[in-house]
Design a protein around this motif. Structure first.
Motif, PDB file in Angstrom:
ATOM      1  N   SER A 167      49.935  17.923   6.922  1.00 48.59           N
ATOM      2  CA  SER A 167      49.042  18.595   6.087  1.00 48.59           C
ATOM      3  C   SER A 167      49.570  20.246   5.731  1.00 48.59           C
ATOM      4  N   GLY A 168      49.170  21.109   4.729  1.00 47.26           N
ATOM      5  CA  GLY A 168      49.668  22.278   4.685  1.00 47.26           C
ATOM      6  C   GLY A 168      48.742  23.171   5.305  1.00 47.26           C
ATOM      7  N   ILE A 169      48.061  24.324   4.537  1.00 47.77           N
ATOM      8  CA  ILE A 169      47.175  25.557   5.226  1.00 47.77           C
ATOM      9  C   ILE A 169      46.033  25.287   4.172  1.00 47.77           C
ATOM     10  N   GLY A 170      44.707  25.622   4.635  1.00 50.78           N
ATOM     11  CA  GLY A 170      43.742  25.303   3.910  1.00 50.78           C
ATOM     12  C   GLY A 170      42.634  24.542   4.788  1.00 50.78           C
ATOM     13  N   CYS A 171      41.248  24.457   4.081  1.00 52.50           N
ATOM     14  CA  CYS A 171      40.334  23.829   4.775  1.00 52.50           C
ATOM     15  C   CYS A 171      40.527  22.151   4.904  1.00 52.50           C
ATOM     16  N   SER A 172      41.140  21.783   3.720  1.00 58.33           N
ATOM     17  CA  SER A 172      41.617  20.587   3.826  1.00 58.33           C
ATOM     18  C   SER A 172      42.529  20.132   4.963  1.00 58.33           C
ATOM     19  N   SER A 173      43.631  21.126   5.049  1.00 61.90           N
ATOM     20  CA  SER A 173      44.637  20.868   5.935  1.00 61.90           C
ATOM     21  C   SER A 173      44.414  20.625   7.391  1.00 61.90           C
ATOM     22  N   ARG A 174      43.066  20.878   7.842  1.00 63.67           N
ATOM     23  CA  ARG A 174      42.551  20.641   9.347  1.00 63.67           C
ATOM     24  C   ARG A 174      42.588  19.418   9.411  1.00 63.67           C
ATOM     25  N   PHE A 175      42.536  18.478   8.367  1.00 63.27           N
ATOM     26  CA  PHE A 175      42.361  17.167   8.627  1.00 63.27           C
ATOM     27  C   PHE A 175      43.283  16.183   9.660  1.00 63.27           C
ATOM     28  N   PRO A 176      44.246  16.521   9.757  1.00 61.96           N
ATOM     29  CA  PRO A 176      45.246  15.860  10.802  1.00 61.96           C
ATOM     30  C   PRO A 176      44.772  15.944  12.227  1.00 61.96           C
ATOM     31  N   TYR A 177      44.065  17.236  12.545  1.00 70.10           N
ATOM     32  CA  TYR A 177      43.637  17.475  13.978  1.00 70.10           C
ATOM     33  C   TYR A 177      42.556  16.408  14.433  1.00 70.10           C
ATOM     34  N   TYR A 178      41.751  15.917  13.187  1.00 65.67           N
ATOM     35  CA  TYR A 178      40.605  14.938  13.457  1.00 65.67           C
ATOM     36  C   TYR A 178      40.892  13.363  13.404  1.00 65.67           C
ATOM     37  N   GLY A 225      49.928  13.573  13.740  1.00 64.00           N
ATOM     38  CA  GLY A 225      49.498  14.292  12.738  1.00 64.00           C
ATOM     39  C   GLY A 225      50.429  15.793  12.863  1.00 64.00           C
ATOM     40  N   PHE A 226      50.553  16.357  11.724  1.00 59.92           N
ATOM     41  CA  PHE A 226      51.501  17.445  11.688  1.00 59.92           C
ATOM     42  C   PHE A 226      50.893  18.341  10.649  1.00 59.92           C
ATOM     43  N   HIS A 227      50.294  19.600  11.247  1.00 59.50           N
ATOM     44  CA  HIS A 227      49.547  20.576  10.552  1.00 59.50           C
ATOM     45  C   HIS A 227      50.837  21.698  10.116  1.00 59.50           C
ATOM     46  N   THR A 228      51.169  21.691   8.948  1.00 62.40           N
ATOM     47  CA  THR A 228      52.493  22.627   8.760  1.00 62.40           C
ATOM     48  C   THR A 228      52.323  23.815   8.131  1.00 62.40           C
ATOM     49  N   ILE A 229      53.216  24.454   7.170  1.00 64.50           N
ATOM     50  CA  ILE A 229      52.795  25.573   6.595  1.00 64.50           C
ATOM     51  C   ILE A 229      52.278  25.362   5.040  1.00 64.50           C
ATOM     52  N   PRO A 247      54.266  18.180   1.500  1.00 66.68           N
ATOM     53  CA  PRO A 247      54.883  17.203   0.832  1.00 66.68           C
ATOM     54  C   PRO A 247      56.386  17.102   1.268  1.00 66.68           C
ATOM     55  N   ALA A 248      56.940  18.278   1.417  1.00 69.86           N
ATOM     56  CA  ALA A 248      58.368  18.537   2.073  1.00 69.86           C
ATOM     57  C   ALA A 248      58.660  18.052   3.474  1.00 69.86           C
ATOM     58  N   PHE A 249      57.700  18.442   4.286  1.00 71.42           N
ATOM     59  CA  PHE A 249      57.652  17.759   5.590  1.00 71.42           C
ATOM     60  C   PHE A 249      57.611  16.203   5.593  1.00 71.42           C
ATOM     61  N   VAL A 278      47.741  15.329   3.303  1.00 72.68           N
ATOM     62  CA  VAL A 278      46.498  15.907   2.570  1.00 72.68           C
ATOM     63  C   VAL A 278      46.589  17.334   2.426  1.00 72.68           C
ATOM     64  N   THR A 279      46.273  17.642   1.158  1.00 71.27           N
ATOM     65  CA  THR A 279      46.308  18.950   0.632  1.00 71.27           C
ATOM     66  C   THR A 279      45.214  19.205  -0.054  1.00 71.27           C
ATOM     67  N   GLY A 280      45.153  20.448  -0.627  1.00 73.29           N
ATOM     68  CA  GLY A 280      43.968  20.918  -1.432  1.00 73.29           C
ATOM     69  C   GLY A 280      44.589  21.653  -2.846  1.00 73.29           C
ATOM     70  N   ASP A 281      43.663  22.074  -3.533  1.00 72.82           N
ATOM     71  CA  ASP A 281      44.060  22.503  -4.890  1.00 72.82           C
ATOM     72  C   ASP A 281      44.841  23.816  -4.785  1.00 72.82           C
ATOM     73  N   GLY A 282      44.551  24.537  -3.982  1.00 70.60           N
ATOM     74  CA  GLY A 282      45.327  25.967  -3.613  1.00 70.60           C
ATOM     75  C   GLY A 282      46.657  25.585  -3.177  1.00 70.60           C
ATOM     76  N   ASP A 283      46.612  24.781  -1.994  1.00 70.80           N
ATOM     77  CA  ASP A 283      47.693  24.476  -1.244  1.00 70.80           C
ATOM     78  C   ASP A 283      48.958  23.582  -2.027  1.00 70.80           C
ATOM     79  N   GLY A 284      48.264  22.368  -2.669  1.00 66.84           N
ATOM     80  CA  GLY A 284      49.299  21.559  -3.658  1.00 66.84           C
ATOM     81  C   GLY A 284      49.479  21.952  -4.902  1.00 66.84           C
ATOM     82  N   LEU A 285      48.861  22.888  -5.402  1.00 65.69           N
ATOM     83  CA  LEU A 285      48.969  23.019  -6.889  1.00 65.69           C
ATOM     84  C   LEU A 285      49.534  24.479  -6.979  1.00 65.69           C
TER      85      LEU A 285
END
Lengths: 344, 610
Positions: free
Chosen positions: A54-65, A70-74, A79-81, A97-104
């Motif tokens: 995942s990247g950063i944002g609410c959605s990106s906490r996903f891997p911890y659960y 899991g890799f919570h990146t920047i 997608p690059a990781f 796992v990404t969100g509209d801000g993180d991904g777009l």
């Protein structure tokens, strides 16, 4: 540590980590997490082969659960990781796992290039049309005019549509599902996993704190039949309840509504039959451009076509190099070309 | 055929200069190969513009290649060339200031037309004046070249492309270089009429030298006494690529390169794409950030991962590097430094990224930094960087620069068996596993790749709890983790050899350098010793952490001088770390140091003038 169980013997609990989930009460992410955890054991992939990135944002906490790797990146770069992980280890099942801000927004570039390369990844984009973790600024998918902390007079930037973005980037699999529709989401996740190539899934997700009710029409059981169009391969594009049934016909790249009184056969009435495998991306694009309130919002698989994956093409080149040159020999490399010897 | 006098000389420096489309780099490279085969020690300096083809005849488009070769050990491409071959007025104008007084100036007189003189901004014919200052030899190379290929079906434009081979052939004769290898190379690299034209013109240049009255003497530079062994020419970029391949072989892990094209680092990417049969995967990413991110992804997946870049790309990678520091993953980042802020001068040399490499990230986020000092050393620096990255689970920066990247030197080929073998073991054992438990000696955590049963865990950029790796906002834990990250990099000093000055271990002056300035510094220090000064040189390979005994070594000299191709970055580090009154000799001209520039500062410091 528990001994490894065969994938078939795993349950939802095996994919649930010991971390406390820290999303706001009522967040759509809970439902998505629960559905992903439910689907995981059904996929037949050993738990250790699954990686959530995942990247950063609410959605990106996903891997911890998720009780997988899991890799919570920047911010924006998940997608690059994931690309590096998948190229390194094609045998892994890699989920972004990404969100509209993180991904777009910050990560739009990586999303574009990852999709066009067609690595065998699943990309889940949670779209709540707002920045949640930074507390309520408008996002690149926010409706024009949306008032937010950073746009008190309303936004003036035209939004991007995730599905059309993915289609434009050359995605081989594009789908949309809804946070509260467990059955449809699970079905969509299965489809995304089964697809060989980049599977892009937009998940409409409610943010109860900063953008509550954004997707109410398609989430609410009372309105969803008339507000959404469920795409099914080989089925006509029909929506609405029995009393107010309508179909959609794609005419020269423009959608047209066709009323379907009871007893009328949609296909005979000229309603377009859904074909996610059609060569022409134009058809999928017309579907993706259907917008409320005039048209229903399509839910389901817009496009699913075959194209070789990046990692397979790379492996072909490696095999070819090995066949032509044999396994690399360091001594031969160092002494290749022009060399000379100075006597002792 | 007249038999001419042959004179023996100890060393000579030649500069070829022409339009960037004239093939000067190729000419220089071929001359270098022939010189290596003749058994001389040599050092080269290719110097070319970033523009692919600037307008023909313009000063912006001038490309140069200098080679210094000798019958003794040499370390630099020489301060001033003894010979300048100028293919047109622009090449003359851009280079004549460097030619030593009374040096040999060979020009293509056909190119000295009014139009070309004007393009080079010459108001009047410069040749009469130059005749007085230099030994000027005017050769109508264009005409002689056309003559040699006149029976071929070539257009004149095509024929003129062989001109550089005329100059090359002539210089082969003048300095007694063997022709065979170049003839062979022409045969295997060109076809049809092009092959024939290049071969003929090379020989025509050679025979022209033999027969013309213009050169009464030719020269011989006897072979040098160099350490026995098998040699090849190697550039810094090629050595980096081969070092990367060697790291994969010696450490027994597949290699992953994430890269985005950038001058002057792109050649490493090009070279590595040829090694898929060594298990090397190369990934040309969409940008510098994705290149770093993909490499970190590959490192997480258990591969020897690296990025190659230059200044502007190095800046973009810093956020990703900080994630590698936080998640404690092994990664190598090679920064082939170039000149200036922003885009600057992409093909020119500078050592401007030292402080960026060390401190260019948010918060305290140390990582080890190693700098290569010669083209051949690039090979070993990469091997060392990977060894440390994996041993300490940390990103490591390798600093090279535009000068090392393209310069070549004879390189004693290491015996593949004698290279350190350091096989990597990833953790497989689930019993007692904690993601952030550490090796007590190195403080490294275990390297665990996804796909390993029973070791599923999560990592990321959020602060981790010591040992368990769970997310933690505890004040005491954060302080502890900051301390551990700093201490881990400090412990790399266990693997850094002690600083040993070249020359007396105490005295009046220690000249401290790093990176590609080694040749110029050593030459300047040796010359100063010859003038009776008690001066030593110390070249630092690891800049982070510094050698444990460095403070003691610095303390044994009355003065310290730090020559750098930047505004004084190492000098600042030494002053800050050791409270030593280090003098900075700074040069930021996009050019390497000349030996005499360092020599002059040594003399000034020791005579009390500075």
């Amino acid at each position: 540590m528990t001994a490894q169980k065969p994938a078939a013997g795993l349950s939802k609990r095996d994919f649930t980590s010991d971390q406390d989930v820290r999303w706001c009460p009522g967040c759509g992410d809970y439902s998505i997490l629960s559905n992903v955890q439910k689907v995981m054991p059904e996929l037949g992939v050993p738990r250790e082969k699954v990686v959530f990135v995942s990247g950063i944002g609410c959605s990106s906490r996903f891997p911890y659960y998720m009780n997988t790797y899991g890799f919570h990146t920047i911010h924006g770069r998940a997608p690059a990781f994931a690309t590096g992980i998948k190229i390194a280890r094609p045998d892994l099942s890699v989920w972004v796992v990404t969100g509209d801000g993180d991904g777009l927004s910050i990560g739009g570039n990586h999303l574009l290039h990852t999709i066009r390369r067609n690595l065998d990844l699943q990309i889940l984009l949670f779209n709540n049309r707002v920045y949640g973790l930074t507390k309520g600024q408008y996002s690149p998918t926010s409706r024009l005019g949306m008032k937010s902390k950073s746009s008190p007079q309303g936004t003036i930037d035209h939004p991007v549509d995730p599905v059309r973005f993915a289609l434009g980037a050359g995605a081989t699999f594009v789908a949309r599902t809804v946070d509260v529709d467990a059955k449809h989401m699970q079905e969509t996740l299965h489809r995304a996993h089964a697809h060989k190539g980049t599977a892009f899934v937009e998940i409409l997700q409610n943010c109860p704190v900063f953008n509550d009710g954004e997707w109410a029409e398609v989430e609410d059981k009372k309105t969803r039949d008339s507000a959404s169009l469920v795409l099914r391969q080989g089925q006509p594009l029909v929506f609405g309840d029995d009393e107010n049934r309508q179909g959609i016909r794609s005419e020269h790249g423009r959608p047209r509504l066709i009323p379907l009184p009871p007893g009328v056969d949609p296909v005979e009435a000229g309603v377009t039959v859904h074909d996610e495998r059609t060569d022409s991306v134009a058809y999928s694009y017309v579907l993706a451009a259907l917008a409320r309130p005039k048209f229903p919002m399509p839910i389901g698989v817009f496009r699913a076509v075959g194209r070789p994956t990046y990692e397979d093409l790379l492996q072909d080149q490696i095999d070819e190099a090995l066949q032509q040159r044999g396994r690399g020999d360091l001594r031969a490399l160092l002494t290749s070309g022009d060399t000379w010897t100075v006597g002792g | 055929m007249s038999s001419k006098r042959i004179e023996e000389i100890a060393n000579v420096a030649i500069r070829f200069a022409g339009d960037s489309g004239d093939g000067m780099q190729l000419t220089g490279t071929k001359f270098t190969e022939a010189t290596a085969l003749a058994g001389n020690d040599l050092s080269t300096f290719p110097d070319y513009p970033a523009e692919i083809r600037a307008p023909a005849g313009s000063i912006a488009g001038v490309s140069g290649f200098q080679i210094h070769f000798a019958s003794r050990d040499i370390r630099t491409p020489a301060d001033a060339p003894d010979v300048l071959v100028a293919m047109n007025p622009a090449a003359l104008k851009a280079n004549i200031a460097d030619l030593r007084p009374q040096g040999l100036l060979i020009i293509n007189s056909d190119a000295f037309t009014d139009r070309n003189l004007k393009l080079a901004h010459y108001d009047e014919d410069p040749l009469p004046r130059l005749r007085e200052q230099f030994t000027l030899v005017e050769i109508p190379m264009t005409r002689l070249n056309r003559e040699a290929v006149k029976d071929l079906t070539f257009s004149q434009r095509e024929a003129d492309r062989s001109r550089n081979f005329f100059a090359l052939g002539l210089m082969y004769w003048l300095y007694g270089r063997p022709l065979d290898a170049t003839v062979q190379w022409i045969k295997s690299n060109f076809k049809g009429e092009t092959q024939e034209a290049n071969r003929r013109v090379l020989l025509a240049g050679y025979h022209f030298g033999e027969t013309t009255e213009l050169f009464p003497v030719s020269y011989v530079v006897p072979s040098a006494k160099i350490e026995p062994g098998r040699y090849r020419n190697i550039t810094g970029n090629q050595a980096l690529a081969w070092g990367i391949v060697a790291a994969g072989v010696q450490m027994g892990r597949p290699v992953f390169l994430g890269a985005y094209p950038i001058t002057p680092a792109s050649d490493v990417l090009h070279e590595l794409t040829r090694f898929r049969h060594f298990g090397v995967k190369t990934f040309q990413a969409e940008d510098e950030i994705a290149a770093a991110a993909a490499a970190i992804g590959a490192a997480y997946a258990g591969q020897l991962a690296l990025c190659t870049t230059s200044g502007p790309g190095m800046v973009l990678k810093q956020e990703a590097l900080n994630l590698a520091i936080m998640t404690e993953l092994p990664l190598v980042i090679i920064d082939v430094q170039r000149a200036g802020p922003s885009t600057g001068m992409p093909t020119k040399v500078e050592q401007g990224d030292l402080l960026l490499a060390m401190f260019g990230r948010n918060s305290d986020s140390p990582l080890p930094v190693i700098a290569a000092s010669t083209p051949g050393d690039c090979f070993h620096a990469v091997l060392d960087a990977f060894r440390i990255a994996v041993k300490y689970m940390t990103p490591v920066v390798v600093l090279s620069d535009a000068y090392l990247a393209n310069s070549s030197e004879p390189w004693r080929i290491p015996d593949a068996d004698s290279l350190p073998r350091t096989p990597v073991a990833l953790r497989k054992d689930p019993s007692g596993f904690e993601p952030y438990a550490r090796n007590p000696e190195t403080l490294a955590r275990d390297w665990v790749a996804p796909g390993t049963p029973g070791l599923e865990h999560r990592i990321g950029g959020l602060e981790k709890e010591d040992v368990t790796g769970g997310i933690s906002y505890s004040p005491a834990n954060h302080a502890r983790m900051q301390e551990l990250r700093v201490e881990k990099v400090a412990r790399v000093a266990q693997d850094v050899p002690p600083a040993e000055p070249t020359g007396p271990d105490r005295g009046d002056l220690l000249v401290v350098g790093w990176g590609s300035t080694q040749g110029a510094i050593l030459s300047a220090v040796e010359e100063a010793q010859g003038r009776g000064h008690t001066v030593s040189a110390l070249h630092l390979r690891w800049l982070s952490p510094l050698p444990a005994n460095l403070g003691d070594v610095l303390g044994r000299f009355r003065r310290v001088l730090v020559p750098e191709l930047n505004g004084g970055q190492l000098a600042m580090l030494l002053r800050a770390t050791y409270l030593v009154d280090a003098h900075s000799l700074s040069k930021v001209a996009g050019q390497p140091f000349k030996v005499r520039e360092i020599g002059a500062r040594i003399d000034a410091l020791l005579s009390g003038e500075a």
